[in-house]
Write a protein that holds these residues in place. Structure first.
Motif, PDB file in Angstrom:
ATOM      1  N   GLY A 159      -2.356   7.897 -17.093  1.00  0.00           N
ATOM      2  CA  GLY A 159      -3.017   6.652 -17.434  1.00  0.00           C
ATOM      3  C   GLY A 159      -3.135   5.773 -16.207  1.00  0.00           C
ATOM      4  O   GLY A 159      -2.694   6.139 -15.102  1.00  0.00           O
ATOM      5  N   PRO A 160      -3.706   4.571 -16.343  1.00  0.00           N
ATOM      6  CA  PRO A 160      -3.946   3.697 -15.185  1.00  0.00           C
ATOM      7  C   PRO A 160      -2.702   2.974 -14.663  1.00  0.00           C
ATOM      8  O   PRO A 160      -2.730   2.434 -13.553  1.00  0.00           O
ATOM      9  CB  PRO A 160      -4.972   2.695 -15.708  1.00  0.00           C
ATOM     10  N   HIS A 161      -1.613   2.949 -15.430  1.00  0.00           N
ATOM     11  CA  HIS A 161      -0.425   2.180 -15.022  1.00  0.00           C
ATOM     12  C   HIS A 161       0.557   3.104 -14.301  1.00  0.00           C
ATOM     13  O   HIS A 161       1.412   3.730 -14.914  1.00  0.00           O
ATOM     14  CB  HIS A 161       0.234   1.536 -16.244  1.00  0.00           C
ATOM     15  N   ARG A 162       0.427   3.159 -12.964  1.00  0.00           N
ATOM     16  CA  ARG A 162       1.197   4.123 -12.171  1.00  0.00           C
ATOM     17  C   ARG A 162       2.089   3.438 -11.140  1.00  0.00           C
ATOM     18  O   ARG A 162       2.524   4.068 -10.187  1.00  0.00           O
ATOM     19  CB  ARG A 162       0.240   5.065 -11.444  1.00  0.00           C
ATOM     20  N   PHE A 163       2.381   2.152 -11.315  1.00  0.00           N
ATOM     21  CA  PHE A 163       2.986   1.389 -10.231  1.00  0.00           C
ATOM     22  C   PHE A 163       4.376   1.869  -9.845  1.00  0.00           C
ATOM     23  O   PHE A 163       4.809   1.667  -8.714  1.00  0.00           O
ATOM     24  CB  PHE A 163       3.001  -0.118 -10.545  1.00  0.00           C
ATOM     25  N   ASN A 164       5.107   2.527 -10.740  1.00  0.00           N
ATOM     26  CA  ASN A 164       6.428   3.034 -10.371  1.00  0.00           C
ATOM     27  C   ASN A 164       6.344   4.232  -9.430  1.00  0.00           C
ATOM     28  O   ASN A 164       7.313   4.540  -8.730  1.00  0.00           O
ATOM     29  CB  ASN A 164       7.218   3.440 -11.620  1.00  0.00           C
ATOM     30  N   PHE A 165       5.209   4.914  -9.439  1.00  0.00           N
ATOM     31  CA  PHE A 165       5.023   6.096  -8.595  1.00  0.00           C
ATOM     32  C   PHE A 165       3.668   6.006  -7.902  1.00  0.00           C
ATOM     33  O   PHE A 165       2.932   6.997  -7.818  1.00  0.00           O
ATOM     34  CB  PHE A 165       5.115   7.377  -9.438  1.00  0.00           C
ATOM     35  N   ALA A 166       3.344   4.822  -7.390  1.00  0.00           N
ATOM     36  CA  ALA A 166       2.007   4.578  -6.841  1.00  0.00           C
ATOM     37  C   ALA A 166       1.691   5.514  -5.682  1.00  0.00           C
ATOM     38  O   ALA A 166       0.637   6.155  -5.651  1.00  0.00           O
ATOM     39  CB  ALA A 166       1.886   3.121  -6.400  1.00  0.00           C
TER      40      ALA A 166
END
Length: 420
Positions: free
Chosen positions: A347-354
């Motif tokens: 999905g679009p929410h990847r900030f923990n593994f950007a």
């Protein structure tokens, strides 16, 4: 003074914290056990050695190669691994058995952390990723115990959160003896929060050093042989709000691939039964892994309602969706499916593994989807075109291979601090 106020507020909030623990115990009974350890009493503590803290399942799995190497390189030093959650505890025992000591980390109050350190007498404390607590670090400093932040990561969002309480956390970050950080961008964030530049090194992520074992691959081959020639995709580590999207996508996948099997693995065990009901309400045939049965051809979903088998499930799939990314959860470890050669959906929410997800995306190994139709379209494309899926999977494996070596750099730094 900020740490004194933090400890005072923590103490005043302790009844609320215990009430929350009681509520969690109502939802997941494992939280009702071993309460004494949360007050630094009891637990299997092995004094005079290496202390590793891994908050939960993901950090425990990430720490496993490091712990195994430390046992080989420093056999004279016992290892104790602490965590915060029952699922993490279960994972630690599954990974290491009785080879390491294990207990819950106590609440972050000075006298509780002091009691734990006095009982444990560690030569070094290794904290996985970013599980930092002000009193834990301060009491280690008081006792002369070097503190390493291993495989450290810090998203821009988390860094902004720390900046809001900078007076409290700056002494904590400044007290760290060594930070082995995953990327240069994260290194800058740690420095801005107070980590000394001389105490920081960009070592990369030890998650790249993941090497699927021969036994795991052989078991996956056996399972697939029992399932027959059918396409298989997995939705792993899903959160509330994602399962219904995945199931809607699976219904669309079944229109093109009627024999397709979805392996659905919720992130948290307390959701297993609720997700099972969702599958039934969706009118899909289901088998639960906990029942011990293999999926029959009439079963359209295998519910992964066990702990510690995620890599095994990945190894059985042709395509992987990594959860925590359709909702603002930040995603989970994309390297596990990539190391197994699976093309990856997120999905679009990847900030923990950007950074990791960007590397995979740039290589053509990861595709971002935002809803059920997009997920189904891409899953269908890969399930229907093996050569395209293999190219994407091979690109992911190449990214993993090109970034390995972080574990050795981390181990060398720990050995220097141990002085042996």
């Amino acid at each position: 003074m900020p740490r004194f106020l933090y400890s005072l507020i923590f103490t005043l909030c302790l009844p609320l914290i215990l009430a929350r623990l009681l509520y969690r115990a109502w939802r997941a009974p494992a939280y009702a056990r071993r309460w004494r350890e949360r007050f630094a009493l009891g637990g299997d503590l092995r004094a005079g050695g290496i202390w590793v803290h891994a908050v939960s399942v993901g950090e425990s799995i990430a720490a496993a190669p490091m712990v195994r190497e430390l046992r080989q390189r420093h056999p004279q030093l016992p290892i104790t691994v602490t965590c915060m959650t029952p699922t993490g505890s279960e994972q630690i025992r599954k990974l290491f058995g009785d080879d390491v000591g294990h207990a819950y980390l106590p609440y972050d109050l000075p006298w509780l952390q002091r009691r734990l350190i006095r009982r444990l007498q560690p030569r070094i404390a290794i904290i996985m990723e970013t599980e930092l607590w002000p009193n834990l670090v301060a009491e280690c400093k008081r006792a002369g115990v070097p503190v390493v932040l291993a495989n450290a990561r810090l998203s821009a969002r988390s860094a902004r959160g720390y900046q809001r309480v900078i007076a409290l956390v700056r002494p904590m970050f400044a007290a760290l003896d060594w930070v082995a950080v995953q990327t240069a961008a994260e290194a800058e964030r740690f420095i801005a929060l107070g980590v000394r530049q001389s105490a920081l090194a960009v070592t990369g992520s030890i998650k790249f050093d993941l090497k699927p074992g021969a036994e795991l691959l052989a078991t996956a081959e056996q399972w697939r042989a029992q399932w027959g020639e059918r396409p298989v995709w997995i939705a792993a580590s899903t959160h509330g709000g994602e399962d219904e999207i995945v199931l809607a996508a699976h219904r669309q996948v079944l229109q093109r691939h009627p024999e397709a099997l979805l392996i659905l693995v919720p992130r948290h065990p307390e959701r297993f039964d609720a997700v099972a009901r969702q599958i039934e309400n969706a009118g899909l045939g289901m088998v639960r892994r906990s029942a011990g049965n293999m999926p029959a051809i009439a079963d359209q979903v295998l519910l992964g309602d066990t702990m510690g088998e995620l890599m095994q499930f990945y190894a059985c799939a042709d395509v992987a969706f990594v959860g925590g990314s359709l909702i603002p959860g930040g995603g989970h470890n994309y390297l596990e499916p990539a190391a197994l050669g699976l093309p990856v959906l997120s999905g679009p929410h990847r900030f923990n593994f950007a950074e990791i997800s960007d590397l995979l995306e740039q290589a053509g190994a990861l595709v971002e989807v935002a809803d059920a139709p997009a997920m189904a379209e891409r899953a269908n494309a890969w399930l229907g075109d093996q050569s395209s899926a293999h190219r994407a999977g091979a690109a992911g494996q190449a990214v993993v291979a090109a970034n390995q070596g972080a574990l050795e750099r981390l181990l060398q730094g720990i050995t220097r601090l141990l002085g042996s």
